[in-house]
Design a protein around this motif. Structure first.
Motif, PDB file in Angstrom:
ATOM      1  N   MET A 115       0.980  -1.199   0.043  1.00  0.00           N
ATOM      2  CA  MET A 115      -0.123   0.004   0.094  1.00  0.00           C
ATOM      3  C   MET A 115       0.791   1.166   0.012  1.00  0.00           C
ATOM      4  O   MET A 115       1.823   1.229   0.674  1.00  0.00           O
ATOM      5  CB  MET A 115      -0.791  -0.190   1.174  1.00  0.00           C
ATOM      6  CG  MET A 115      -1.500   1.214   1.529  1.00  0.00           C
ATOM      7  SD  MET A 115      -2.476   1.693   2.830  1.00  0.00           S
ATOM      8  CE  MET A 115      -2.573  -0.060   3.676  1.00  0.00           C
ATOM      9  N   LEU A 116       0.704   2.296  -0.961  1.00  0.00           N
ATOM     10  CA  LEU A 116       1.253   3.571  -0.846  1.00  0.00           C
ATOM     11  C   LEU A 116       0.237   4.578   0.031  1.00  0.00           C
ATOM     12  O   LEU A 116      -0.759   4.660   0.076  1.00  0.00           O
ATOM     13  CB  LEU A 116       1.273   4.058  -2.401  1.00  0.00           C
ATOM     14  CG  LEU A 116       2.131   3.315  -3.200  1.00  0.00           C
ATOM     15  CD1 LEU A 116       2.088   3.913  -4.616  1.00  0.00           C
ATOM     16  CD2 LEU A 116       3.628   3.362  -2.925  1.00  0.00           C
ATOM     17  N   ARG A 117       1.217   5.349   0.657  1.00  0.00           N
ATOM     18  CA  ARG A 117       0.295   6.334   1.564  1.00  0.00           C
ATOM     19  C   ARG A 117       1.268   7.736   1.134  1.00  0.00           C
ATOM     20  O   ARG A 117       2.327   7.832   0.785  1.00  0.00           O
ATOM     21  CB  ARG A 117       0.998   6.299   2.909  1.00  0.00           C
ATOM     22  CG  ARG A 117       0.463   4.909   3.652  1.00  0.00           C
ATOM     23  CD  ARG A 117       0.864   4.979   5.038  1.00  0.00           C
ATOM     24  NE  ARG A 117       0.270   3.671   5.729  1.00  0.00           N
ATOM     25  CZ  ARG A 117      -0.486   3.513   6.355  1.00  0.00           C
ATOM     26  NH1 ARG A 117      -1.521   4.242   6.421  1.00  0.00           N
ATOM     27  NH2 ARG A 117      -0.603   2.075   6.798  1.00  0.00           N
ATOM     28  N   TRP A 143       4.626   9.936  -2.198  1.00  0.00           N
ATOM     29  CA  TRP A 143       3.833   8.613  -1.883  1.00  0.00           C
ATOM     30  C   TRP A 143       5.277   7.629  -1.291  1.00  0.00           C
ATOM     31  O   TRP A 143       6.051   7.466  -2.005  1.00  0.00           O
ATOM     32  CB  TRP A 143       3.430   8.061  -3.362  1.00  0.00           C
ATOM     33  CG  TRP A 143       2.210   8.930  -3.669  1.00  0.00           C
ATOM     34  CD1 TRP A 143       2.255   9.684  -4.689  1.00  0.00           C
ATOM     35  CD2 TRP A 143       0.798   8.672  -3.303  1.00  0.00           C
ATOM     36  NE1 TRP A 143       0.728  10.205  -4.708  1.00  0.00           N
ATOM     37  CE2 TRP A 143       0.087   9.381  -3.861  1.00  0.00           C
ATOM     38  CE3 TRP A 143       0.291   7.641  -2.387  1.00  0.00           C
ATOM     39  CZ2 TRP A 143      -1.411   9.476  -3.713  1.00  0.00           C
ATOM     40  CZ3 TRP A 143      -0.824   7.935  -2.198  1.00  0.00           C
ATOM     41  CH2 TRP A 143      -1.847   8.908  -2.998  1.00  0.00           C
ATOM     42  N   ASP A 199       5.664   3.629   0.505  1.00  0.00           N
ATOM     43  CA  ASP A 199       5.177   2.330   0.728  1.00  0.00           C
ATOM     44  C   ASP A 199       5.572   1.962   2.321  1.00  0.00           C
ATOM     45  O   ASP A 199       6.388   2.636   2.746  1.00  0.00           O
ATOM     46  CB  ASP A 199       5.472   1.436  -0.365  1.00  0.00           C
ATOM     47  CG  ASP A 199       7.125   1.057  -0.366  1.00  0.00           C
ATOM     48  OD1 ASP A 199       7.823   1.268   0.554  1.00  0.00           O
ATOM     49  OD2 ASP A 199       7.684   0.459  -1.292  1.00  0.00           O
ATOM     50  N   GLU A 200       4.956   0.796   2.559  1.00  0.00           N
ATOM     51  CA  GLU A 200       5.232   0.454   3.927  1.00  0.00           C
ATOM     52  C   GLU A 200       6.745   0.140   4.341  1.00  0.00           C
ATOM     53  O   GLU A 200       7.103   0.258   5.405  1.00  0.00           O
ATOM     54  CB  GLU A 200       4.683  -1.023   4.275  1.00  0.00           C
ATOM     55  CG  GLU A 200       3.017  -0.654   4.125  1.00  0.00           C
ATOM     56  CD  GLU A 200       2.635   0.405   5.355  1.00  0.00           C
ATOM     57  OE1 GLU A 200       2.782   0.335   6.504  1.00  0.00           O
ATOM     58  OE2 GLU A 200       1.405   1.116   4.827  1.00  0.00           O
ATOM     59  N   SER A 201       7.435  -0.274   3.161  1.00  0.00           N
ATOM     60  CA  SER A 201       8.949  -0.532   3.783  1.00  0.00           C
ATOM     61  C   SER A 201       9.547   0.785   3.923  1.00  0.00           C
ATOM     62  O   SER A 201      10.709   0.899   4.470  1.00  0.00           O
ATOM     63  CB  SER A 201       9.694  -1.330   2.543  1.00  0.00           C
ATOM     64  OG  SER A 201       9.646  -0.339   1.440  1.00  0.00           O
ATOM     65  N   TRP A 239       8.182   3.363   5.507  1.00  0.00           N
ATOM     66  CA  TRP A 239       7.626   4.256   6.614  1.00  0.00           C
ATOM     67  C   TRP A 239       8.696   4.179   7.848  1.00  0.00           C
ATOM     68  O   TRP A 239       8.864   5.392   8.519  1.00  0.00           O
ATOM     69  CB  TRP A 239       6.459   3.365   7.175  1.00  0.00           C
ATOM     70  CG  TRP A 239       5.725   4.193   8.150  1.00  0.00           C
ATOM     71  CD1 TRP A 239       5.386   3.620   9.288  1.00  0.00           C
ATOM     72  CD2 TRP A 239       5.085   5.312   8.124  1.00  0.00           C
ATOM     73  NE1 TRP A 239       4.794   4.442   9.974  1.00  0.00           N
ATOM     74  CE2 TRP A 239       4.167   5.475   9.172  1.00  0.00           C
ATOM     75  CE3 TRP A 239       4.704   6.310   6.947  1.00  0.00           C
ATOM     76  CZ2 TRP A 239       3.332   6.652   9.550  1.00  0.00           C
ATOM     77  CZ3 TRP A 239       3.654   7.372   7.161  1.00  0.00           C
ATOM     78  CH2 TRP A 239       3.227   7.322   8.346  1.00  0.00           C
TER      79      TRP A 239
END
Length: 130
Positions: free
Chosen positions: A1-3, A92, A94-96, A98
């Protein structure tokens, strides 16, 4: 998932110029750009504290240490010299990414001189879900 995250913020910069006849963009002092981690031609979000307008455009470099914050083209109708604005640099991730992600908030004085830069990381104890 992208944030979608804020990676850099210029907090309450003062608009120094508005040039309706320029083709577009926001001209920023390169010192401000570096502090907020904004690269030339990167898309940014600008919010007027005077009228609530939110504008998206790309950043270009002005003169170093000039304090310039110039809205070019159509946003010159919404941002006038003397107005305060917030400029956000978004990304943007990704979880990696964060765990290593940091954001920079740049505070300025009356002439857009940098008074402090606060760099923070996401809350280490935060987790998805209950």
């Amino acid at each position: 998932m992208l944030r979608k995250v804020c990676k850099g913020k210029l907090h309450r910069v003062r608009v120094t110029q508005a040039d309706l006849n320029y083709m577009g963009s926001i001209t920023l002092d390169p010192a401000l750009m570096r502090a907020a981690r904004i690269r030339p031609y990167e898309m940014v979000q600008i919010t007027s504290l005077e009228n609530g307008v939110i504008w998206h455009t790309y950043a270009i470099e002005g003169q170093e240490n000039s304090g310039v914050v110039c809205l070019n083209g159509p946003p010159a109708r919404h941002f006038q010299p003397g107005d305060h604005a917030i400029v956000l640099s978004l990304a943007w991730i990704d979880e990696s990414e964060w765990e290593d992600f940091t954001a920079s908030v740049v505070f300025v004085g009356d002439h857009n001189e940098i008074t402090s830069v606060v760099t923070s990381r996401p809350f280490d104890g935060w987790q998805d879900g209950p």
